[in-house]
Design a protein around this motif. Structure first.
Motif, mmCIF file in Angstrom:
data_model
loop_
_atom_site.group_PDB
_atom_site.id
_atom_site.type_symbol
_atom_site.label_atom_id
_atom_site.label_comp_id
_atom_site.label_asym_id
_atom_site.label_seq_id
_atom_site.Cartn_x
_atom_site.Cartn_y
_atom_site.Cartn_z
ATOM 1 N N GLY A 189 32.889 32.085 53.069
ATOM 2 C CA GLY A 189 33.196 33.353 53.738
ATOM 3 C C GLY A 189 32.821 34.573 52.926
ATOM 4 N N ALA A 190 32.438 34.393 51.654
ATOM 5 C CA ALA A 190 32.123 35.538 50.805
ATOM 6 C C ALA A 190 30.850 36.239 51.260
ATOM 7 N N VAL A 191 29.849 35.450 51.679
ATOM 8 C CA VAL A 191 28.583 36.046 52.136
ATOM 9 C C VAL A 191 28.822 36.906 53.374
ATOM 10 N N ALA A 192 29.603 36.396 54.318
ATOM 11 C CA ALA A 192 29.915 37.164 55.528
ATOM 12 C C ALA A 192 30.677 38.443 55.183
ATOM 13 N N CYS A 193 31.554 38.380 54.183
ATOM 14 C CA CYS A 193 32.305 39.572 53.772
ATOM 15 C C CYS A 193 31.360 40.651 53.244
ATOM 16 N N SER B 32 36.618 36.434 46.835
ATOM 17 C CA SER B 32 36.488 35.424 45.783
ATOM 18 C C SER B 32 35.112 34.772 45.849
ATOM 19 N N TRP B 33 34.317 34.954 44.788
ATOM 20 C CA TRP B 33 32.987 34.346 44.695
ATOM 21 C C TRP B 33 33.038 32.997 43.983
ATOM 22 N N GLU B 34 34.183 32.662 43.442
ATOM 23 C CA GLU B 34 34.338 31.378 42.773
ATOM 24 C C GLU B 34 35.221 30.440 43.587
ATOM 25 N N ALA B 35 35.427 30.759 44.866
ATOM 26 C CA ALA B 35 36.278 29.930 45.719
ATOM 27 C C ALA B 35 35.712 28.514 45.822
ATOM 28 N N PRO C 136 41.858 26.683 50.994
ATOM 29 C CA PRO C 136 42.774 27.839 51.008
ATOM 30 C C PRO C 136 42.133 29.106 50.449
ATOM 31 N N GLU C 137 41.256 28.964 49.450
ATOM 32 C CA GLU C 137 40.567 30.141 48.924
ATOM 33 C C GLU C 137 39.550 30.662 49.933
ATOM 34 N N TYR C 138 38.912 29.752 50.687
ATOM 35 C CA TYR C 138 37.989 30.175 51.732
ATOM 36 C C TYR C 138 38.733 30.993 52.801
ATOM 37 N N VAL C 139 39.929 30.508 53.159
ATOM 38 C CA VAL C 139 40.710 31.175 54.202
ATOM 39 C C VAL C 139 41.010 32.617 53.806
ATOM 40 N N VAL D 254 24.362 43.020 43.887
ATOM 41 C CA VAL D 254 24.769 42.248 42.711
ATOM 42 C C VAL D 254 25.941 42.927 42.012
ATOM 43 N N ALA D 255 25.859 44.251 41.869
ATOM 44 C CA ALA D 255 26.947 44.989 41.227
ATOM 45 C C ALA D 255 28.223 44.926 42.065
ATOM 46 N N ILE D 256 28.081 44.943 43.386
ATOM 47 C CA ILE D 256 29.255 44.843 44.255
ATOM 48 C C ILE D 256 29.923 43.476 44.081
ATOM 49 N N ARG D 257 29.108 42.420 44.014
ATOM 50 C CA ARG D 257 29.682 41.080 43.830
ATOM 51 C C ARG D 257 30.393 40.960 42.485
ATOM 52 N N ALA D 258 29.868 41.648 41.478
ATOM 53 C CA ALA D 258 30.454 41.554 40.141
ATOM 54 C C ALA D 258 31.881 42.095 40.107
ATOM 55 N N ARG D 259 32.250 42.947 41.067
ATOM 56 C CA ARG D 259 33.605 43.495 41.103
ATOM 57 C C ARG D 259 34.622 42.522 41.687
ATOM 58 N N GLY D 260 34.137 41.493 42.393
ATOM 59 C CA GLY D 260 35.046 40.563 43.046
ATOM 60 C C GLY D 260 35.602 39.519 42.097
ATOM 61 N N LYS D 261 36.414 38.626 42.646
ATOM 62 C CA LYS D 261 36.993 37.557 41.840
ATOM 63 C C LYS D 261 35.898 36.572 41.441
ATOM 64 N N GLY D 262 35.803 36.309 40.147
ATOM 65 C CA GLY D 262 34.760 35.418 39.665
ATOM 66 C C GLY D 262 33.393 36.058 39.637
ATOM 67 N N GLY D 263 33.339 37.378 39.777
ATOM 68 C CA GLY D 263 32.044 38.058 39.820
ATOM 69 C C GLY D 263 31.293 38.020 38.498
#
Length: 347
Positions: A65-69, A86-89, A93-96, A153-162
């Motif tokens: 679901g991270a790509v869709a987000c 979460s990019w490290e899901a 439950p983490e996907y949800v 890439v910079a936006i993803r780096a701000r997320g969980k596991g970025g």
């Protein structure tokens, strides 16, 4: 009985028209959606990797679901809290959690799309393929012009596991590019020291200034300030000019694509409106026929035996019914509340 059979025949025609209308509506809908649901796997992967600068190799990798987000973040700025994605899901439950953020963004922007999370988090190919096909089609229609300064890439780096994203979410090239850059920037000294001895490298030998006939080495010529400045800024200026030209060309192509898409959608919408208008006119035309026949039969049913004989009996009613059935739109034949025909060929 003959009158009853005529009514049944008219009702059958009305049902057939309704079925034709339903079929045409479905065919128009399928024509609108066929471009979305026939998008191939390779096209989808290329779309995600190009738009978001990542390294997806399988459709199943979008199940988190991270790509869709992140696509929703591009389409609807500030609607998705990317720091919570979460990019490290690795578990359902983490996907949800990611899909909850996506659904909240859709609801906030009034996107009426049901996301079947229970199917998507299973990471099955077909379920995620269909959702990705819809997601790309929706992005092509709803996405705003390219956002200036948006760094996926910079936006993803701000997320969980970025900071330690899986390989599929890393920028294109990933570790290979970083390794090549490290090799290019590795220092090459003029001499290597091994076991107390100094060995001259080839680079130092090639860099030695030439000697004159007397064996005296002449000092290297000094470069002027202008030459030093050109040597330092020349490649940067050329790179900037090339990048600017490429960006302008991309913008021109993007504008042309949007204009073409807008023209196609406008023509398709006009065709759909024309088809629907024709079907509505036909529906109203045949409904009026059926309603007129119903009034005539009700009036005839309420008559006594003597009154029926006076008005010509069932043969007269059947004759009227056939006139109504075969009357065209331009004939102007209508049935009044007394069951009588009014019009050019009416009574």
């Amino acid at each position: 009985r003959r009158a009853h059979s005529c009514v049944c025949s008219v009702r059958l025609q009305i049902n057939q028209l309704a079925n034709i209308h339903h079929f045409l509506s479905l065919s128009v809908l399928f024509r609108m959606m066929d471009g979305a649901y026939f998008t191939s796997r390779s096209e989808l992967l290329d779309f995600f990797n190009t738009t978001l600068n990542m390294n997806l190799t399988k459709i199943e990798q979008t199940a988190t679901g991270a790509v869709a987000c992140q696509l929703a973040d591009i389409m609807f700025p500030k609607s998705v809290p990317m720091s919570r994605v979460s990019w490290e899901a690795k578990t359902p439950p983490e996907y949800v959690s990611n899909y909850k953020l996506l659904q909240a963004a859709f609801s906030k922007n009034k996107v009426q799309r049901y996301v079947d999370v229970d199917k998507l988090i299973r990471a099955k190919y077909q379920d995620n393929l269909e959702f990705c096909q819809w997601l790309k089609a929706f992005y092509d229609q709803a996405a705003p012009p390219l956002r200036e300064g948006y760094d996926p890439v910079a936006i993803r780096a701000r997320g969980k596991g970025g900071k330690k994203m899986p390989p599929q979410f890393q920028p294109r090239g990933g570790a290979a590019v970083r390794a090549a850059a490290a090799r290019k920037t590795r220092p090459t000294g003029a001499a290597r020291t091994t076991t107390g001895r100094t060995t001259t490298t080839r680079a130092a030998t090639r860099a030695a200034p030439p000697a004159n006939a007397a064996g005296i080495t002449s000092p290297p010529a000094r470069k002027s300030g202008a030459q030093k400045e050109n040597a330092r800024t020349g490649p940067a200026n050329r790179a900037a000019a090339e990048k600017g030209a490429t960006d302008n060309a991309d913008k021109i192509v993007a504008d042309a694509t949007l204009l073409k898409k807008n023209k196609e959608l406008t023509a398709r919408n006009a065709e759909l409106e024309t088809t629907m208008l024709q079907m509505e006119n036909e529906r109203d035309f045949y409904f009026e026929k059926l309603r007129g026949i119903e009034v005539m039969l009700q009036v005839y049913e309420d008559l006594s035996e003597e009154e029926r004989d006076t008005t010509g009996g069932s043969n007269a009613v059947i004759s009227k019914i056939f006139k109504v059935l075969y009357a065209g739109a331009d004939d102007g034949i209508v049935v009044n509340d007394d069951g009588d025909l009014i019009g050019t060929d009416g009574e």
